[in-house]
Design a protein around this motif. Structure first.
Motif, PDB file in Angstrom:
ATOM      1  N   GLU A 175      -0.851   5.210  -8.962  1.00 32.63           N
ATOM      2  CA  GLU A 175      -1.628   6.099  -9.835  1.00 32.63           C
ATOM      3  C   GLU A 175      -2.567   6.997  -9.043  1.00 32.63           C
ATOM      4  OE1 GLU A 175      -3.776   3.945 -12.861  1.00 32.63           O
ATOM      5  OE2 GLU A 175      -1.892   3.430 -13.867  1.00 32.63           O
ATOM      6  N   ALA A 176      -3.197   6.423  -8.018  1.00 33.30           N
ATOM      7  CA  ALA A 176      -4.233   7.168  -7.294  1.00 33.30           C
ATOM      8  C   ALA A 176      -3.663   8.123  -6.254  1.00 33.30           C
ATOM      9  CB  ALA A 176      -5.216   6.190  -6.631  1.00 33.30           C
ATOM     10  N   ILE A 177      -2.676   7.658  -5.467  1.00 37.01           N
ATOM     11  CA  ILE A 177      -2.195   8.527  -4.383  1.00 37.01           C
ATOM     12  C   ILE A 177      -0.680   8.690  -4.342  1.00 37.01           C
ATOM     13  CG2 ILE A 177      -4.190   8.533  -2.822  1.00 37.01           C
ATOM     14  CD1 ILE A 177      -3.140   6.088  -1.419  1.00 37.01           C
ATOM     15  N   GLY A 178       0.019   8.060  -5.303  1.00 35.05           N
ATOM     16  CA  GLY A 178       1.437   8.356  -5.443  1.00 35.05           C
ATOM     17  C   GLY A 178       2.393   7.324  -4.870  1.00 35.05           C
ATOM     18  N   MET A 179       3.592   7.377  -5.368  1.00 36.00           N
ATOM     19  CA  MET A 179       4.669   6.462  -5.017  1.00 36.00           C
ATOM     20  C   MET A 179       5.004   6.516  -3.529  1.00 36.00           C
ATOM     21  SD  MET A 179       6.957   4.471  -6.478  1.00 36.00           S
ATOM     22  CE  MET A 179       7.673   4.924  -8.055  1.00 36.00           C
ATOM     23  N   GLN A 180       4.971   7.735  -2.977  1.00 34.42           N
ATOM     24  CA  GLN A 180       5.345   7.871  -1.568  1.00 34.42           C
ATOM     25  C   GLN A 180       4.349   7.123  -0.676  1.00 34.42           C
ATOM     26  OE1 GLN A 180       5.811  11.923  -0.094  1.00 34.42           O
ATOM     27  NE2 GLN A 180       5.984  11.094   1.994  1.00 34.42           N
ATOM     28  N   ALA A 181       3.062   7.203  -1.048  1.00 30.27           N
ATOM     29  CA  ALA A 181       2.027   6.506  -0.282  1.00 30.27           C
ATOM     30  C   ALA A 181       2.294   4.999  -0.305  1.00 30.27           C
ATOM     31  CB  ALA A 181       0.644   6.816  -0.853  1.00 30.27           C
ATOM     32  N   TRP A 182       2.669   4.477  -1.470  1.00 34.94           N
ATOM     33  CA  TRP A 182       2.952   3.038  -1.583  1.00 34.94           C
ATOM     34  C   TRP A 182       4.163   2.670  -0.726  1.00 34.94           C
ATOM     35  CZ3 TRP A 182       0.706  -1.313  -2.502  1.00 34.94           C
ATOM     36  CH2 TRP A 182       1.462  -2.455  -2.767  1.00 34.94           C
ATOM     37  N   ASP A 183       5.194   3.491  -0.756  1.00 34.99           N
ATOM     38  CA  ASP A 183       6.378   3.235   0.071  1.00 34.99           C
ATOM     39  C   ASP A 183       6.011   3.217   1.552  1.00 34.99           C
ATOM     40  OD1 ASP A 183       8.042   2.948  -2.094  1.00 34.99           O
ATOM     41  OD2 ASP A 183       8.746   5.024  -2.085  1.00 34.99           O
ATOM     42  N   GLU A 184       5.142   4.142   1.950  1.00 33.97           N
ATOM     43  CA  GLU A 184       4.706   4.178   3.356  1.00 33.97           C
ATOM     44  C   GLU A 184       3.932   2.910   3.716  1.00 33.97           C
ATOM     45  OE1 GLU A 184       4.217   9.050   3.321  1.00 33.97           O
ATOM     46  OE2 GLU A 184       2.433   7.801   3.659  1.00 33.97           O
ATOM     47  N   LEU A 185       3.086   2.450   2.781  1.00 31.16           N
ATOM     48  CA  LEU A 185       2.307   1.233   3.039  1.00 31.16           C
ATOM     49  C   LEU A 185       3.230   0.023   3.182  1.00 31.16           C
ATOM     50  CD1 LEU A 185      -0.643   1.910   0.574  1.00 31.16           C
ATOM     51  CD2 LEU A 185      -0.852   1.657   3.054  1.00 31.16           C
ATOM     52  N   LEU A 186       4.229  -0.065   2.308  1.00 30.31           N
ATOM     53  CA  LEU A 186       5.185  -1.174   2.384  1.00 30.31           C
ATOM     54  C   LEU A 186       5.935  -1.135   3.708  1.00 30.31           C
ATOM     55  CD1 LEU A 186       6.906  -1.463  -1.110  1.00 30.31           C
ATOM     56  CD2 LEU A 186       5.190  -2.966  -0.113  1.00 30.31           C
ATOM     57  N   GLU A 187       6.367   0.065   4.061  1.00 26.30           N
ATOM     58  CA  GLU A 187       7.092   0.279   5.308  1.00 26.30           C
ATOM     59  C   GLU A 187       6.288  -0.249   6.502  1.00 26.30           C
ATOM     60  OE1 GLU A 187      10.277   2.385   7.490  1.00 26.30           O
ATOM     61  OE2 GLU A 187      10.041   2.288   5.303  1.00 26.30           O
ATOM     62  N   ALA A 188       4.976   0.051   6.470  1.00 24.40           N
ATOM     63  CA  ALA A 188       4.121  -0.302   7.613  1.00 24.40           C
ATOM     64  C   ALA A 188       3.680  -1.774   7.589  1.00 24.40           C
ATOM     65  CB  ALA A 188       2.892   0.614   7.630  1.00 24.40           C
TER      66      ALA A 188
ATOM     67  N   LEU B 115      -1.355  -8.919   1.886  1.00 28.00           N
ATOM     68  CA  LEU B 115      -2.210  -8.206   0.923  1.00 28.00           C
ATOM     69  C   LEU B 115      -3.368  -7.520   1.649  1.00 28.00           C
ATOM     70  CD1 LEU B 115      -2.639  -7.784  -2.222  1.00 28.00           C
ATOM     71  CD2 LEU B 115      -4.494  -9.428  -1.951  1.00 28.00           C
ATOM     72  N   PHE B 116      -3.967  -8.251   2.598  1.00 29.30           N
ATOM     73  CA  PHE B 116      -5.085  -7.666   3.351  1.00 29.30           C
ATOM     74  C   PHE B 116      -4.622  -6.461   4.175  1.00 29.30           C
ATOM     75  CE2 PHE B 116      -7.116 -11.829   2.536  1.00 29.30           C
ATOM     76  CZ  PHE B 116      -8.324 -11.370   2.031  1.00 29.30           C
ATOM     77  N   ALA B 117      -3.422  -6.564   4.752  1.00 32.14           N
ATOM     78  CA  ALA B 117      -2.894  -5.440   5.554  1.00 32.14           C
ATOM     79  C   ALA B 117      -2.645  -4.225   4.658  1.00 32.14           C
ATOM     80  CB  ALA B 117      -1.618  -5.855   6.266  1.00 32.14           C
ATOM     81  N   LEU B 118      -2.092  -4.453   3.463  1.00 28.82           N
ATOM     82  CA  LEU B 118      -1.844  -3.346   2.531  1.00 28.82           C
ATOM     83  C   LEU B 118      -3.173  -2.719   2.094  1.00 28.82           C
ATOM     84  CD1 LEU B 118       0.966  -5.004   0.380  1.00 28.82           C
ATOM     85  CD2 LEU B 118       1.229  -2.912   1.736  1.00 28.82           C
ATOM     86  N   ALA B 119      -4.156  -3.574   1.776  1.00 28.90           N
ATOM     87  CA  ALA B 119      -5.462  -3.060   1.332  1.00 28.90           C
ATOM     88  C   ALA B 119      -6.133  -2.277   2.469  1.00 28.90           C
ATOM     89  CB  ALA B 119      -6.356  -4.212   0.873  1.00 28.90           C
ATOM     90  N   GLN B 120      -5.994  -2.797   3.708  1.00 25.89           N
ATOM     91  CA  GLN B 120      -6.543  -2.073   4.862  1.00 25.89           C
ATOM     92  C   GLN B 120      -5.821  -0.734   5.032  1.00 25.89           C
ATOM     93  OE1 GLN B 120      -9.295  -2.992   6.998  1.00 25.89           O
ATOM     94  NE2 GLN B 120      -8.984  -0.807   7.333  1.00 25.89           N
TER      95      GLN B 120
ATOM     96  N   LYS C 142     -11.895   5.048   3.597  1.00 26.57           N
ATOM     97  CA  LYS C 142     -12.981   4.304   2.953  1.00 26.57           C
ATOM     98  C   LYS C 142     -13.054   2.913   3.574  1.00 26.57           C
ATOM     99  CE  LYS C 142     -12.640   6.085  -1.812  1.00 26.57           C
ATOM    100  NZ  LYS C 142     -13.854   6.784  -2.107  1.00 26.57           N
ATOM    101  N   PRO C 143     -14.251   2.267   3.506  1.00 27.10           N
ATOM    102  CA  PRO C 143     -14.325   0.888   4.013  1.00 27.10           C
ATOM    103  C   PRO C 143     -13.462  -0.057   3.169  1.00 27.10           C
ATOM    104  CG  PRO C 143     -16.523   1.733   3.455  1.00 27.10           C
ATOM    105  CD  PRO C 143     -15.537   2.749   2.996  1.00 27.10           C
ATOM    106  N   LEU C 144     -12.916  -1.103   3.820  1.00 28.53           N
ATOM    107  CA  LEU C 144     -12.070  -2.077   3.121  1.00 28.53           C
ATOM    108  C   LEU C 144     -12.811  -2.689   1.930  1.00 28.53           C
ATOM    109  CD1 LEU C 144      -9.466  -3.790   2.947  1.00 28.53           C
ATOM    110  CD2 LEU C 144     -10.516  -5.392   4.561  1.00 28.53           C
ATOM    111  N   THR C 145     -14.103  -2.948   2.078  1.00 28.00           N
ATOM    112  CA  THR C 145     -14.862  -3.576   0.990  1.00 28.00           C
ATOM    113  C   THR C 145     -14.866  -2.689  -0.264  1.00 28.00           C
ATOM    114  OG1 THR C 145     -16.870  -2.718   2.011  1.00 28.00           O
ATOM    115  CG2 THR C 145     -16.361  -5.017   2.413  1.00 28.00           C
ATOM    116  N   ASP C 146     -14.957  -1.366  -0.068  1.00 31.05           N
ATOM    117  CA  ASP C 146     -14.899  -0.432  -1.211  1.00 31.05           C
ATOM    118  C   ASP C 146     -13.538  -0.511  -1.890  1.00 31.05           C
ATOM    119  OD1 ASP C 146     -17.326   0.368  -0.289  1.00 31.05           O
ATOM    120  OD2 ASP C 146     -16.885   2.525  -0.280  1.00 31.05           O
ATOM    121  N   VAL C 147     -12.489  -0.538  -1.068  1.00 27.57           N
ATOM    122  CA  VAL C 147     -11.134  -0.584  -1.624  1.00 27.57           C
ATOM    123  C   VAL C 147     -10.926  -1.884  -2.408  1.00 27.57           C
ATOM    124  CG1 VAL C 147      -8.673  -0.750  -1.016  1.00 27.57           C
ATOM    125  CG2 VAL C 147     -10.114   0.992   0.047  1.00 27.57           C
TER     126      VAL C 147
END
Ligand code: MNH
Ligand code: ZN
Length: 179
Positions: A15-28, A47-52, A60-65
């Motif tokens: 919702e916030a930054i798009g499907m492509q961003a999520w795919d990139e996060l999963l990839e990484a 989960l922590f790696a994805l949130a980071q 943004k800082p991880l705590t904000d996320v």
């Protein structure tokens, strides 16, 4: 952490930054071909790696996320488990029932969930003192969940966090101030 929590993060990120961003996060940060199934457990580190990863993308800082995630996660969990979330007539009632009712029900639905220990005590009609303890130290996520719950009941909430496991305390203290 259960798949349901990862799916909550996915919903927010898409919702916030798009499907492509999520795919990139999963990839990484996730093994190839990862699919999150709600009742299945996946490594906390993932989960922590994805949130980071989200934090890095948004600068943004991880705590904000984690706090923003917690806030949107409340609506996600409440919608997914209407039978549980509709039991409470007020914000106060819900907060006082996190361990004794909500997470108790979660234990019936999910096999051996990893849950925090949360106790809440009413100090006066505008103040609830909550103690959070978990080896995952997700107190910022807990704060977000509480803000999400306040939003759900259209209440104005501010939270003080005077004692924290991240500063070596054996549990966090969250002081909830209601209007
Ligand atoms: Mn609940 C995990 C706090 C409401 C279902 N919950 C967590 C975690 C925190 C938390 C923090 C992360 C684990 C940890 O810290 O060790 N939960 C709350 C708070 C509220 C709350 C503060 C209300 C405010 N939780 C709810 C509701 C539901 C729910 C409502 C569903 C009906 N919680 C879960 C599930 C998990 C979880 C499911 C994940 C368990 C697991 O991964 O094994
Ligand atoms: Zn803390």
């Amino acid at each position: 952490m259960r798949g349901v929590i990862f799916r909550g993060l996915e919903e927010l990120v898409v919702e916030a930054i798009g499907m492509q961003a999520w795919d990139e996060l999963l990839e990484a940060h996730a093994p190839e071909g990862r699919v999150y199934v709600s009742p299945t457990s996946y490594p906390d580190a993932e989960l922590f790696a994805l949130a980071q990863g989200v934090a890095d993308k948004l600068n943004k800082p991880l705590t904000d996320v984690l706090a923003i995630f917690g806030q949107s996660l409340f609506g996600f969990l409440a919608e997914k488990h209407k039978g549980i979330s509709s039991k409470f007539a007020s914000f106060e009632e819900l907060v006082l029932s996190i361990d004794s009712v909500i997470h108790m029900e979660v234990k019936k639905l999910y096999d051996e969930p990893n849950l925090p220990s949360i106790s809440a005590i009413v100090k006066d009609d505008k103040t609830i003192v909550l103690e959070y303890c978990s080896n995952r130290k997700l107190c910022f996520c807990a704060e977000g969940l509480l803000y999400g719950a306040a939003q759900f009941y259209s209440r104005k909430l501010t939270i003080e966090h005077p004692q924290c496991m991240h500063s070596g305390a054996e549990h966090c203290v969250l002081i909830l101030h209601l209007d």
